[in-house]
Design a protein around this motif. Sequence first.
Motif, PDB file in Angstrom:
ATOM      1  N   PRO A   6       0.584  -1.005  -0.296  1.00  0.00           N
ATOM      2  CA  PRO A   6      -0.117  -0.016  -0.105  1.00  0.00           C
ATOM      3  C   PRO A   6       0.862   1.289  -0.011  1.00  0.00           C
ATOM      4  O   PRO A   6       1.570   1.198   0.383  1.00  0.00           O
ATOM      5  N   GLU A   7       0.386   2.370  -0.467  1.00  0.00           N
ATOM      6  CA  GLU A   7       1.054   3.349  -0.700  1.00  0.00           C
ATOM      7  C   GLU A   7       1.831   4.269   1.021  1.00  0.00           C
ATOM      8  O   GLU A   7       2.684   4.555   0.931  1.00  0.00           O
ATOM      9  N   ALA A   8       0.860   4.205   1.282  1.00  0.00           N
ATOM     10  CA  ALA A   8       1.233   4.661   2.452  1.00  0.00           C
ATOM     11  C   ALA A   8       2.334   4.041   3.078  1.00  0.00           C
ATOM     12  O   ALA A   8       2.915   4.752   4.527  1.00  0.00           O
ATOM     13  N   LEU A   9       2.448   2.533   3.219  1.00  0.00           N
ATOM     14  CA  LEU A   9       3.337   2.194   3.972  1.00  0.00           C
ATOM     15  C   LEU A   9       4.953   1.561   2.795  1.00  0.00           C
ATOM     16  O   LEU A   9       5.318   1.018   3.212  1.00  0.00           O
ATOM     17  N   HIS A  10       5.044   2.299   2.045  1.00  0.00           N
ATOM     18  CA  HIS A  10       5.977   2.270   0.812  1.00  0.00           C
ATOM     19  C   HIS A  10       7.276   2.589   1.687  1.00  0.00           C
ATOM     20  O   HIS A  10       8.450   2.498   1.402  1.00  0.00           O
ATOM     21  N   PRO A  11       7.631   4.477   3.019  1.00  0.00           N
ATOM     22  CA  PRO A  11       8.224   4.061   3.696  1.00  0.00           C
ATOM     23  C   PRO A  11       9.043   2.568   4.067  1.00  0.00           C
ATOM     24  O   PRO A  11      10.094   2.630   4.826  1.00  0.00           O
TER      25      PRO A  11
END
Length: 583
Positions: free
Chosen positions: A259-264
């Motif tokens: 998910p984009e929010a978890l890319h970091p």
Amino acid sequence: MPHEEQVREIGELKRKLELVVQTGTLLTQTFDLECVVQAVTDAGLELSGAQFGAFFYNTINALGESYVLHALSGVDREKFAKFPMPRNTAIFAPTFEGRRIVRSGDIMQDPDYGKNSPHDEGMPEGHLPVRSYLAVPVKNHEGEVLGGLFYGHERPDVFDESVEDLVATVAAQAAVAIDNVRLRDQLNRGRSDLERIRQVQREASKGLNELAAIVASSDDAIISKDLDGIITSWNRAATRIFGYTREEMIGMPILKLIPEALHPDETEILEKIRAGERIEHFETVRVARSGELIDVSLTISPVRDETGTIIGASKILRDVSSRRRIERSLVQAEKIASAGRMAATIAHEINNPLEAVVNLLYLLRGSVQDDPGKHYLEAAENELIRVSHIARQTLGFYREHASAGMTLLVDLLAQTVTIYEPRCAVIGIRIKTELVSSRKIMLRRGEIMQVISNLIANAIYAMPEGGELRLTVKDVGAPRDGILLIIADTGIGIEQEHLPRVFEAFFTTRGSIGTGIGLFVAKQFIEGHGGTIWIESSTAAGSNGAETQTHGTTVSIFLPLHTMYETGATGPERASATVSVEA
């Protein structure tokens, strides 16, 4: 020269030439080094007419002076045993260095004789007498000195030029034969090395095939990626979990699954992999092709090449969505049950005084004679009856009203155990299961799961220092057909005087921690299914006759094959179920 002497010399030369040919033929057929050097030494002895001969093989060490005696002819080996091997002296150097053939009619007259310590006077004491001396280097076609042939005789002037030529011919044959032996040995070693390599390759291939089979058949997704986060491998389980095929994902960035929010998070993971760190049981969320978010547990390990350099990462991904759903369901069920138990407790406390007030109003009827008073009294009674009914409804709020269904008890136990396994592992509690029941019975899943969960939680509380939790589900036929569930621990146990009260509401041995509701509710639920529940416990280990007892608690639950929900019994019939408490 007389004719007879010429014939004799020609015959002798012919014999020697035939010997040279025979020796050459023999050497071409022999691949044993000992046989080669012995045959050469013997042939040289016969060709030269020497009293004794020797072949020394070059094995030069760091000092440049190491020669191994390989063969003797014309004399026993014991004659040489007490003498050291020849060194690279002025007499021996031309031979061992391959510079020239040395032939001397009287070696004792040679200018270099006796010029090397410690034998400055010549040969060591006890050495075989040598006057005539012939030494021929044995060199291969590349010029490498393989050793030397040495012959001696006690009489001077024994060796002439023809002898020198014949022995030189044999030395050349010896060099070819020795090279052939060495090449044969190298070939055999090469074959052995090749066979070892093939064996290693077969074993490696077998290991790779086994690993490939494991990866292909694994229920967990196994995915590899490089240090840029590009996917390099993708197994069938990954296709099943995410919905993408191998062809679609090889070469794609791993961020496609995150998910984009978890890319970091991926950046941090790659940094740890580059540092050689392993990531274990990292629980997070990934996204499937359908857009569904999947709860997963990740174990990620660095992948190294043959030099040990980290070139990527291997990821084992386990879908824990079902477990998370069960956890959330249990938490939700516990919340509902807690709210229901609290409401039931409050309602219970209200219901008793309400009934007292209703009774008092009933007694007051005879004292009220006027109509308005009777009217108000009747209204008060009606309102109290309504409040009492609300209280009774609240008292039953915590009970599950979902429909019962045919269920395997072993499945309910297994699902509940899954939730408590991590907690048990941390505390040091070993879980042993014996799930041998195959019967389905009609029951309310939520109620029975709450019972099992409560009993397991009690067992864990009783073993703060670790121990053993034994869970058994088995089919029984006596006293009637049904299923027996046993939850046993090796915890601190329950005092004997407390056992008769464990199923009482609000009775607890856990001080301010316990509510005293859990076993009370469990008893109600089991009775509601027409079953029985009983507890055995001991607080101290010891011997009782022939039996050895250990501290701990065992809770046994019997559920009939045909429960109350299947037979449709309600009301008083359900209340007649038996509860047995054993000391």
